[in-house]
Design a protein around this motif. Structure first.
Motif, PDB file in Angstrom:
ATOM      1  N   GLN A 187       0.829  -1.208   0.000  1.00  0.00           N
ATOM      2  CA  GLN A 187       0.000   0.000   0.000  1.00  0.00           C
ATOM      3  C   GLN A 187       0.865   1.260   0.000  1.00  0.00           C
ATOM      4  O   GLN A 187       0.577   2.221  -0.716  1.00  0.00           O
ATOM      5  CB  GLN A 187      -0.922   0.010   1.218  1.00  0.00           C
ATOM      6  CG  GLN A 187      -2.054  -0.983   1.131  1.00  0.00           C
ATOM      7  CD  GLN A 187      -2.823  -1.063   2.430  1.00  0.00           C
ATOM      8  OE1 GLN A 187      -2.234  -1.286   3.497  1.00  0.00           O
ATOM      9  NE2 GLN A 187      -4.131  -0.856   2.361  1.00  0.00           N
ATOM     10  N   LYS A 188       1.922   1.256   0.792  1.00  0.00           N
ATOM     11  CA  LYS A 188       2.826   2.407   0.841  1.00  0.00           C
ATOM     12  C   LYS A 188       3.507   2.613  -0.510  1.00  0.00           C
ATOM     13  O   LYS A 188       3.650   3.743  -0.979  1.00  0.00           O
ATOM     14  CB  LYS A 188       3.867   2.216   1.939  1.00  0.00           C
ATOM     15  CG  LYS A 188       3.277   2.185   3.327  1.00  0.00           C
ATOM     16  CD  LYS A 188       4.356   1.828   4.341  1.00  0.00           C
ATOM     17  CE  LYS A 188       3.797   1.432   5.668  1.00  0.00           C
ATOM     18  NZ  LYS A 188       4.837   1.037   6.624  1.00  0.00           N
ATOM     19  N   GLU A 203       1.511   6.234  -7.306  1.00  0.00           N
ATOM     20  CA  GLU A 203       0.442   7.137  -7.732  1.00  0.00           C
ATOM     21  C   GLU A 203       0.914   8.597  -7.700  1.00  0.00           C
ATOM     22  O   GLU A 203       0.623   9.366  -8.611  1.00  0.00           O
ATOM     23  CB  GLU A 203      -0.787   6.953  -6.846  1.00  0.00           C
ATOM     24  CG  GLU A 203      -1.460   5.603  -7.000  1.00  0.00           C
ATOM     25  CD  GLU A 203      -2.155   5.420  -8.337  1.00  0.00           C
ATOM     26  OE1 GLU A 203      -2.638   6.422  -8.902  1.00  0.00           O
ATOM     27  OE2 GLU A 203      -2.239   4.276  -8.804  1.00  0.00           O
ATOM     28  N   LEU A 204       1.629   8.975  -6.645  1.00  0.00           N
ATOM     29  CA  LEU A 204       2.143  10.346  -6.554  1.00  0.00           C
ATOM     30  C   LEU A 204       3.129  10.644  -7.682  1.00  0.00           C
ATOM     31  O   LEU A 204       3.160  11.756  -8.207  1.00  0.00           O
ATOM     32  CB  LEU A 204       2.817  10.572  -5.209  1.00  0.00           C
ATOM     33  CG  LEU A 204       1.903  10.598  -3.981  1.00  0.00           C
ATOM     34  CD1 LEU A 204       2.738  10.674  -2.710  1.00  0.00           C
ATOM     35  CD2 LEU A 204       0.916  11.749  -4.053  1.00  0.00           C
ATOM     36  N   ARG A 205       3.919   9.653  -8.057  1.00  0.00           N
ATOM     37  CA  ARG A 205       4.927   9.826  -9.105  1.00  0.00           C
ATOM     38  C   ARG A 205       4.297  10.269 -10.431  1.00  0.00           C
ATOM     39  O   ARG A 205       4.929  10.947 -11.237  1.00  0.00           O
ATOM     40  CB  ARG A 205       5.689   8.512  -9.292  1.00  0.00           C
ATOM     41  CG  ARG A 205       6.929   8.618 -10.132  1.00  0.00           C
ATOM     42  CD  ARG A 205       7.744   7.317 -10.110  1.00  0.00           C
ATOM     43  NE  ARG A 205       8.291   7.100  -8.773  1.00  0.00           N
ATOM     44  CZ  ARG A 205       7.954   6.088  -7.963  1.00  0.00           C
ATOM     45  NH1 ARG A 205       7.049   5.193  -8.338  1.00  0.00           N
ATOM     46  NH2 ARG A 205       8.504   5.980  -6.775  1.00  0.00           N
ATOM     47  N   GLU A 206       3.053   9.913 -10.657  1.00  0.00           N
ATOM     48  CA  GLU A 206       2.381  10.246 -11.916  1.00  0.00           C
ATOM     49  C   GLU A 206       1.841  11.679 -11.956  1.00  0.00           C
ATOM     50  O   GLU A 206       1.597  12.221 -13.030  1.00  0.00           O
ATOM     51  CB  GLU A 206       1.253   9.257 -12.172  1.00  0.00           C
ATOM     52  CG  GLU A 206       1.757   7.855 -12.440  1.00  0.00           C
ATOM     53  CD  GLU A 206       0.648   6.906 -12.838  1.00  0.00           C
ATOM     54  OE1 GLU A 206      -0.446   7.382 -13.214  1.00  0.00           O
ATOM     55  OE2 GLU A 206       0.877   5.695 -12.774  1.00  0.00           O
ATOM     56  N   ILE A 249      -4.249   7.080   0.005  1.00  0.00           N
ATOM     57  CA  ILE A 249      -3.652   7.659   1.213  1.00  0.00           C
ATOM     58  C   ILE A 249      -4.583   7.509   2.414  1.00  0.00           C
ATOM     59  O   ILE A 249      -4.186   6.942   3.443  1.00  0.00           O
ATOM     60  CB  ILE A 249      -3.266   9.138   0.978  1.00  0.00           C
ATOM     61  CG1 ILE A 249      -2.135   9.210  -0.059  1.00  0.00           C
ATOM     62  CG2 ILE A 249      -2.851   9.795   2.294  1.00  0.00           C
ATOM     63  CD1 ILE A 249      -1.761  10.605  -0.491  1.00  0.00           C
ATOM     64  N   ARG A 250      -5.799   7.984   2.311  1.00  0.00           N
ATOM     65  CA  ARG A 250      -6.704   7.945   3.463  1.00  0.00           C
ATOM     66  C   ARG A 250      -6.912   6.542   4.044  1.00  0.00           C
ATOM     67  O   ARG A 250      -7.000   6.409   5.274  1.00  0.00           O
ATOM     68  CB  ARG A 250      -8.053   8.559   3.113  1.00  0.00           C
ATOM     69  CG  ARG A 250      -8.003  10.063   3.116  1.00  0.00           C
ATOM     70  CD  ARG A 250      -9.379  10.670   3.038  1.00  0.00           C
ATOM     71  NE  ARG A 250      -9.270  12.113   2.844  1.00  0.00           N
ATOM     72  CZ  ARG A 250     -10.102  12.822   2.124  1.00  0.00           C
ATOM     73  NH1 ARG A 250     -11.131  12.256   1.525  1.00  0.00           N
ATOM     74  NH2 ARG A 250      -9.923  14.115   1.993  1.00  0.00           N
ATOM     75  N   PRO A 251      -6.999   5.497   3.216  1.00  0.00           N
ATOM     76  CA  PRO A 251      -7.221   4.169   3.802  1.00  0.00           C
ATOM     77  C   PRO A 251      -6.094   3.694   4.731  1.00  0.00           C
ATOM     78  O   PRO A 251      -6.326   2.806   5.551  1.00  0.00           O
ATOM     79  CB  PRO A 251      -7.341   3.251   2.578  1.00  0.00           C
ATOM     80  CG  PRO A 251      -7.814   4.144   1.484  1.00  0.00           C
ATOM     81  CD  PRO A 251      -7.128   5.465   1.742  1.00  0.00           C
TER      82      PRO A 251
END
Length: 97
Positions: A18-19, A25-28, A83-85
């Motif tokens: 998950q991390k 996802e942030l990399r995109e 992130i939130r999960p």
């Protein structure tokens, strides 16, 4: 220039997968949101006890550019879906840089 700094602490049950997905996802985002001037993120090095576990630092030319990023559907999806999960704590600040 506006600098957006976010610190995360992950929940105890957050998995390495998950991390890693958060980072992927942030990399995109810089390729999808042209208002991002600079974008850095990563896990804490563990030098000091009590730190948050992960940081994002993003630079924008204007407050309006930051708001485009903040409200961008893809950014919101990363926050909501990844992130939130696994989030235990968050801190954020926007400063002039």
């Amino acid at each position: 220039m506006i600098r957006h700094v976010v610190l995360f602490t992950w929940s105890e049950d957050a998995t390495d997968e998950q991390k890693a997905r958060v980072a992927a996802e942030l990399r995109e985002l810089p390729g999808l949101i042209p208002q991002i001037r600079a974008y850095t993120f990563g896990g804490d090095l563990g030098v000091n006890q009590g730190n948050h576990e992960f940081a994002v630092v993003a630079d924008f030319d204007t407050v309006d550019d930051y708001l485009v990023y903040r409200d961008h559907p893809r950014h919101l999806a990363v926050v909501t879906d990844h992130i939130r999960p696994i989030l235990a704590a968050r801190a954020a600040v926007q400063i002039e840089a």
